[in-house]
Motif scaffolding. Structure first.
Motif, PDB file in Angstrom:
ATOM      1  N   MET A  82       6.483  31.877  12.392  1.00 10.74           N
ATOM      2  CA  MET A  82       7.637  31.093  12.749  1.00 10.74           C
ATOM      3  C   MET A  82       8.405  31.042  11.786  1.00 10.74           C
ATOM      4  O   MET A  82       8.147  30.852  10.364  1.00 10.74           O
ATOM      5  CB  MET A  82       7.067  29.724  13.086  1.00 10.74           C
ATOM      6  CG  MET A  82       6.475  29.397  14.630  1.00 10.74           C
ATOM      7  SD  MET A  82       6.148  27.950  15.172  1.00 10.74           S
ATOM      8  CE  MET A  82       7.802  27.130  14.691  1.00 10.74           C
ATOM      9  N   GLY A  83       9.814  31.132  11.942  1.00 16.67           N
ATOM     10  CA  GLY A  83      10.918  31.102  11.135  1.00 16.67           C
ATOM     11  C   GLY A  83      11.687  29.698  11.316  1.00 16.67           C
ATOM     12  O   GLY A  83      11.675  29.236  12.414  1.00 16.67           O
ATOM     13  N   PHE A  84      12.020  29.072  10.147  1.00 13.60           N
ATOM     14  CA  PHE A  84      12.574  27.736  10.359  1.00 13.60           C
ATOM     15  C   PHE A  84      13.987  27.949   9.696  1.00 13.60           C
ATOM     16  O   PHE A  84      14.623  26.884   9.075  1.00 13.60           O
ATOM     17  CB  PHE A  84      11.934  26.648   9.382  1.00 13.60           C
ATOM     18  CG  PHE A  84      10.457  26.377  10.215  1.00 13.60           C
ATOM     19  CD1 PHE A  84      10.184  25.580  11.162  1.00 13.60           C
ATOM     20  CD2 PHE A  84       9.269  26.709   9.624  1.00 13.60           C
ATOM     21  CE1 PHE A  84       8.978  25.341  11.444  1.00 13.60           C
ATOM     22  CE2 PHE A  84       8.130  26.696  10.155  1.00 13.60           C
ATOM     23  CZ  PHE A  84       8.005  25.898  11.010  1.00 13.60           C
ATOM     24  N   GLU A  85      14.671  28.897   9.860  1.00 19.20           N
ATOM     25  CA  GLU A  85      16.010  29.155   9.542  1.00 19.20           C
ATOM     26  C   GLU A  85      16.924  28.840  10.442  1.00 19.20           C
ATOM     27  O   GLU A  85      16.881  28.874  11.506  1.00 19.20           O
ATOM     28  CB  GLU A  85      16.209  30.519   8.897  1.00 19.20           C
ATOM     29  CG  GLU A  85      15.377  30.906   7.792  1.00 19.20           C
ATOM     30  CD  GLU A  85      15.248  32.115   7.434  1.00 19.20           C
ATOM     31  OE1 GLU A  85      15.903  32.937   8.026  1.00 19.20           O
ATOM     32  OE2 GLU A  85      14.745  32.655   6.168  1.00 19.20           O
TER      33      GLU A  85
END
Length: 85
Positions: A82-85
């Protein structure tokens, strides 16, 4: 490949791992990797898909050929993090 740093390992534990590594003919680092892999992925573990397939077989709702078909359809590519950007 990710790295892990473990601090405050007791001297007795470190010495025991060094001895164990020497008995297996590998480095301390390789021995620790082996110990971690065995702990995280024990032999004989039951995977969720296998458990669900066995439940369906016991219930009489799944034949061996249907189960094999599901195994062939299964996506075996690793999931993207997962990316949290």
């Amino acid at each position: 490949m990710p790295s892990i740093t473990i601090r405050n390992v007791p001297s007795e534990v470190h010495r025991a791992i060094r001895v164990r590594a020497a008995m297996h003919g590998c480095s301390t680092e390789a021995e620790i990797r082996s110990i971690l892999e065995q702990a995280a992925k024990p032999e004989g573990r039951l995977k969720l898909g296998s458990l669900l397939t066995s439940i369906a077989r016991e219930a009489g709702g799944l034949t061996d050929s249907e189960a094999e078909g599901f195994n062939q359809l299964r996506d075996k590519t690793p999931a993207e993090p997962m990316g949290f950007e």
